[in-house]
Design an enzyme around this catalytic site. Structure first.
Site, PDB file in Angstrom:
ATOM      1  N   GLU A 193      10.455  16.228  15.368  1.00 20.73           N
ATOM      2  CA  GLU A 193      10.508  15.846  14.021  1.00 20.73           C
ATOM      3  C   GLU A 193       9.789  16.922  13.019  1.00 20.73           C
ATOM      4  O   GLU A 193       8.572  16.800  13.515  1.00 20.73           O
ATOM      5  CB  GLU A 193      10.429  14.523  13.407  1.00 20.73           C
ATOM      6  CG  GLU A 193      10.686  14.379  11.935  1.00 20.73           C
ATOM      7  CD  GLU A 193      10.203  13.009  11.260  1.00 20.73           C
ATOM      8  OE1 GLU A 193       9.261  12.420  11.624  1.00 20.73           O
ATOM      9  OE2 GLU A 193      11.154  12.272  10.435  1.00 20.73           O
TER      10      GLU A 193
ATOM     11  N   GLU B 246      11.069   1.667   9.545  1.00 21.57           N
ATOM     12  CA  GLU B 246      11.808   2.554   9.395  1.00 21.57           C
ATOM     13  C   GLU B 246      11.054   3.956   9.597  1.00 21.57           C
ATOM     14  O   GLU B 246      10.121   4.066   8.952  1.00 21.57           O
ATOM     15  CB  GLU B 246      12.430   2.668   7.915  1.00 21.57           C
ATOM     16  CG  GLU B 246      13.065   1.523   7.217  1.00 21.57           C
ATOM     17  CD  GLU B 246      14.298   1.211   7.981  1.00 21.57           C
ATOM     18  OE1 GLU B 246      14.929   2.156   8.516  1.00 21.57           O
ATOM     19  OE2 GLU B 246      15.077   0.059   7.973  1.00 21.57           O
TER      20      GLU B 246
ATOM     21  N   LYS C  63       1.160  -1.258  -0.052  1.00 22.53           N
ATOM     22  CA  LYS C  63       0.065   0.035   0.064  1.00 22.53           C
ATOM     23  C   LYS C  63       0.933   1.268  -0.004  1.00 22.53           C
ATOM     24  O   LYS C  63       1.884   1.350   1.116  1.00 22.53           O
ATOM     25  CB  LYS C  63      -0.955   0.001   1.169  1.00 22.53           C
ATOM     26  CG  LYS C  63      -1.957   1.123   1.021  1.00 22.53           C
ATOM     27  CD  LYS C  63      -2.616   1.419   2.408  1.00 22.53           C
ATOM     28  CE  LYS C  63      -1.658   2.559   3.179  1.00 22.53           C
ATOM     29  NZ  LYS C  63      -1.699   3.864   2.432  1.00 22.53           N
TER      30      LYS C  63
ATOM     31  N   CYS D 180      13.722  11.360   5.257  1.00 22.31           N
ATOM     32  CA  CYS D 180      13.766  10.936   6.927  1.00 22.31           C
ATOM     33  C   CYS D 180      15.215  11.321   7.342  1.00 22.31           C
ATOM     34  O   CYS D 180      15.635  11.369   8.360  1.00 22.31           O
ATOM     35  CB  CYS D 180      13.647   9.580   6.828  1.00 22.31           C
ATOM     36  SG  CYS D 180      14.460   8.439   5.841  1.00 22.31           S
TER      37      CYS D 180
HETATM   38  P1  NAD Z   1       2.732   8.197   7.916  1.00 27.29           P
HETATM   39  O1  NAD Z   1       3.211   7.164   9.114  1.00 27.29           O
HETATM   40  O2  NAD Z   1       1.755   9.040   8.139  1.00 27.29           O
HETATM   41  O3  NAD Z   1       2.173   7.187   6.764  1.00 27.29           O
HETATM   42  C1  NAD Z   1       2.913   6.394   6.233  1.00 27.29           C
HETATM   43  C2  NAD Z   1       2.213   5.022   5.629  1.00 27.29           C
HETATM   44  O4  NAD Z   1       1.487   4.400   6.674  1.00 27.29           O
HETATM   45  C3  NAD Z   1       1.344   5.925   4.672  1.00 27.29           C
HETATM   46  O5  NAD Z   1       1.120   4.837   3.283  1.00 27.29           O
HETATM   47  C4  NAD Z   1      -0.214   5.761   5.449  1.00 27.29           C
HETATM   48  O6  NAD Z   1      -1.467   5.524   4.674  1.00 27.29           O
HETATM   49  C5  NAD Z   1       0.081   4.324   6.233  1.00 27.29           C
HETATM   50  N1  NAD Z   1      -0.413   4.351   7.705  1.00 27.29           N
HETATM   51  C6  NAD Z   1      -1.107   5.613   8.476  1.00 27.29           C
HETATM   52  N2  NAD Z   1      -1.537   5.221   9.258  1.00 27.29           N
HETATM   53  C7  NAD Z   1      -1.722   3.874   9.390  1.00 27.29           C
HETATM   54  C8  NAD Z   1      -2.331   2.868  10.475  1.00 27.29           C
HETATM   55  N3  NAD Z   1      -2.867   3.197  11.472  1.00 27.29           N
HETATM   56  N4  NAD Z   1      -2.036   1.582  10.065  1.00 27.29           N
HETATM   57  C9  NAD Z   1      -1.350   1.109   8.887  1.00 27.29           C
HETATM   58  N5  NAD Z   1      -0.886   2.122   7.870  1.00 27.29           N
HETATM   59  C10 NAD Z   1      -1.111   3.478   8.322  1.00 27.29           C
HETATM   60  O7  NAD Z   1       3.971   8.766   7.417  1.00 27.29           O
HETATM   61  P2  NAD Z   1       4.192   9.811   6.236  1.00 27.29           P
HETATM   62  O8  NAD Z   1       3.650  11.064   6.568  1.00 27.29           O
HETATM   63  O9  NAD Z   1       3.628   9.340   4.982  1.00 27.29           O
HETATM   64  O10 NAD Z   1       5.808  10.066   6.092  1.00 27.29           O
HETATM   65  C11 NAD Z   1       6.432  10.844   6.723  1.00 27.29           C
HETATM   66  C12 NAD Z   1       7.242  10.245   7.933  1.00 27.29           C
HETATM   67  O11 NAD Z   1       7.781   8.994   7.509  1.00 27.29           O
HETATM   68  C13 NAD Z   1       8.307  10.794   8.629  1.00 27.29           C
HETATM   69  O12 NAD Z   1       8.092  10.620   9.940  1.00 27.29           O
HETATM   70  C14 NAD Z   1       9.634  10.433   8.157  1.00 27.29           C
HETATM   71  O13 NAD Z   1      10.775  10.616   9.014  1.00 27.29           O
HETATM   72  C15 NAD Z   1       9.332   8.978   7.966  1.00 27.29           C
HETATM   73  N6  NAD Z   1      10.020   8.111   6.973  1.00 27.29           N
HETATM   74  C16 NAD Z   1      10.989   7.381   7.631  1.00 27.29           C
HETATM   75  C17 NAD Z   1      11.964   6.893   6.560  1.00 27.29           C
HETATM   76  C18 NAD Z   1      13.148   5.862   7.058  1.00 27.29           C
HETATM   77  O14 NAD Z   1      13.648   5.263   6.253  1.00 27.29           O
HETATM   78  N7  NAD Z   1      13.397   5.812   8.447  1.00 27.29           N
HETATM   79  C19 NAD Z   1      12.009   7.191   5.274  1.00 27.29           C
HETATM   80  C20 NAD Z   1      10.954   8.064   4.657  1.00 27.29           C
HETATM   81  C21 NAD Z   1       9.953   8.391   5.675  1.00 27.29           C
END
Ligand code: NAD
Length: 477
Positions: A381, A254, A178, A288
């Protein structure tokens, strides 16, 4: 644009559509179908059937050949992929064309090589007298985990999705992926490429939709899922973990970061300024690995901060925040920083372009100073183009400040003292430490974070370890 789900080898747009908006001007550019619980069920069931059927019968060589064909398929439609990534994210075309899409292709090629080169271990074992004496051979074989759920964020949509899909398929799993609801388009194109290479139906499934109480949660809470690989916010990781606990589903996480850069007085000042400009403002801080905390040794603090602020003010051609909601979050931190007593040296507001971009979600590259380590702006963050620069005196103090964070993803050290580089790097709470560079990635190396930044490692054999289970076979000779 109308991205479709891909379930059991067929495309469908079942589900209530939601709008997809361009972050560049806020205009609607397409609609996305929200996968219902039934669609997620169908995808998980299709993956299970594939795993137990044709896909489960494939050997490593055959799977690696599929991966190479997928890489070729993306490459053949390179410009379409770039355009889709740019449309969804608003990121500069150059970034998508030099990082996102080439890395997605590289992920498939790298895992074709890595999986093909992987071997198990063998141990000649002495058999004790109670078991008849003599020799035995203990060896390990890898089994795929089964049906894996892959959830990706919006910042590097195809790059991060394929970073998991490639090793998951290479190891022989069936996948239900997804992408983020904000950036579904390149994942949908990937499904078309996978369809064109005739991967057995159900081996790769794609569902679109939101996270909480929606497709993401239906998928990660699903009892038919054998492992979850997630990249996103730490708070989302906690929510997924709570659901996964019900079935003791293994997790690879991650998560977020609040990454420090340490700039020592012996560093090449020009290189450190340029490097920090890159690490703080690439993709408008929405990576990130971006630097949000910069600690500079006092003798060069003034010169560094003046030069960084000057360059930040001159930045142009940068992209927007992903959404109005995220723009508002970042701007709320710009206001909070001032309330907390920060001095704003560059940016701090919303740029005015005098064109369609004024309807988009832009914020200015921002450099601030003057906050205590306890300020929320320094601890939380933000995920936008902002960094706080603070002085330090001693090496130990710099390490202590770097480690004073709930996160531990990546760090950057700027120094010309080789001994210092080797001394400092392993003492930082981070999964990745770059010295005199940033975001250089060799795909064979481990990638991941400590503390609230994640669980486990991706990259090289680490991903294949997560996506497979070693089985020990002991044969008495
Ligand atoms: P997010 O956690 O809001 O969403 C990420 C994904 O999770 C999306 O596909 C979303 O639909 C899904 N999601 C949200 N709530 C969920 C739930 N309750 N159950 C299952 N799936 C769910 O993150 P974002 O805003 O898309 O991305 C930004 C964040 O991601 C930042 O915190 C960033 O640091 C982190 N990030 C980390 C890495 C890494 O490699 N460590 C890389 C990129 C981004």
């Amino acid at each position: 644009m109308k991205p479709a789900h891909y379930v059991n080898g067929a495309f469908t747009v079942a589900g209530t559509p939601f709008p997809l908006c361009s972050p560049v001007d806020g205009q609607e550019i397409g609609t996305v179908p929200e996968a219902s619980r039934e669609t997620v069920d169908e995808a998980v069931n299709a993956a299970r059937a594939a795993f137990q059927g044709a896909w489960g019968q494939t050997g490593t060589e055959e799977r690696c050949a599929y991966l190479r064909r997928i890489a070729d398929g993306i490459e053949a439609r390179f410009e379409e992929f770039v355009a889709a990534e740019v449309a969804d994210t608003g990121k500069p075309r150059e970034l998508a064309a030099t990082v996102d899409i080439p890395r997605a292709i590289g992920n498939f090629r790298a895992y074709a090589d890595l999986a093909y080169g992987l071997s198990g271990r063998a141990y000649p074992t002495t058999v004790p007298a109670w078991s008849g004496s003599g020799q035995a051979l203990s060896y390990t074989v890898r089994r795929p985990v089964g049906v894996v759920a892959i959830i990706a964020p919006w910042n590097l949509p195809l790059l991060l999705l394929t970073w998991k899909v490639a090793p998951a398929l290479a190891a022989g799993n069936a996948v239900v992926a997804k992408p983020s609801e904000e950036t579904p388009s390149t994942a949908a194109l990937l499904a078309e490429v996978i369809d064109a290479v005739d991967l057995p139906p159900g081996a790769f499934n794609l569902v679109h939709g939101h996270g909480a109480n929606a497709a993401g949660e239906h998928l990660t809470a699903h009892p038919g899922v054998d492992a979850i690989a997630f990249t996103g916010a730490s708070a989302t990781g906690s929510a997924i973990m709570r659901n996964a606990a019900a079935h003791v589903t293994p997790l690879s996480f991650e998560l977020g970061g609040k990454n420090p850069a340490l700039v020592f007085a012996d560093a090449d000042l020009e290189r450190a300024v340029e490097g920090t400009l890159l690490s703080s403002f690439t993709h408008s801080g929405q990576i990130c690995l971006c630097t949000e905390r910069v600690y500079v040794q006092r003798p060069i603090f003034g010169a560094f901060v003046d030069a960084l602020a000057e360059r930040a003010r001159q930045l142009d051609g940068y992209g927007p925040m992903i959404s109005a909601e995220h723009r508002d979050k970042v701007l709320s931190y710009y206001r909070l920083a001032v309330e907390e007593g920060a001095t704003v040296l560059a940016g701090g507001g919303v740029p005015v372009f005098g064109d369609a971009r004024d309807g988009g979600y832009y914020v200015e590259p921002t450099v601030i100073t003057g906050l205590p380590q306890t300020a929320r702006t320094v601890r939380e963050e933000i995920f936008g183009p902002i960094c706080h620069v603070a002085p330090f005196d001693e090496e130990d103090e710099a390490i202590r400040l770097a480690n004073d964070s709930p996160y531990g993803l990546a760090a950057t050290v700027w120094t010309n003292d080789l001994s210092r580089a080797h001394r400092v790097a392993p003492r930082i709470d981070a999964g990745i430490v770059w010295v005199n560079c940033w975001n250089l990635r060799d795909l064979r190396t481990p990638f991941g974070g400590v503390k609230a930044s994640g669980i486990g490692r991706e990259g090289g054999e680490h991903s294949l370890d997560f996506f497979s289970e070693p089985v020990n076979v002991c044969v008495k000779i």
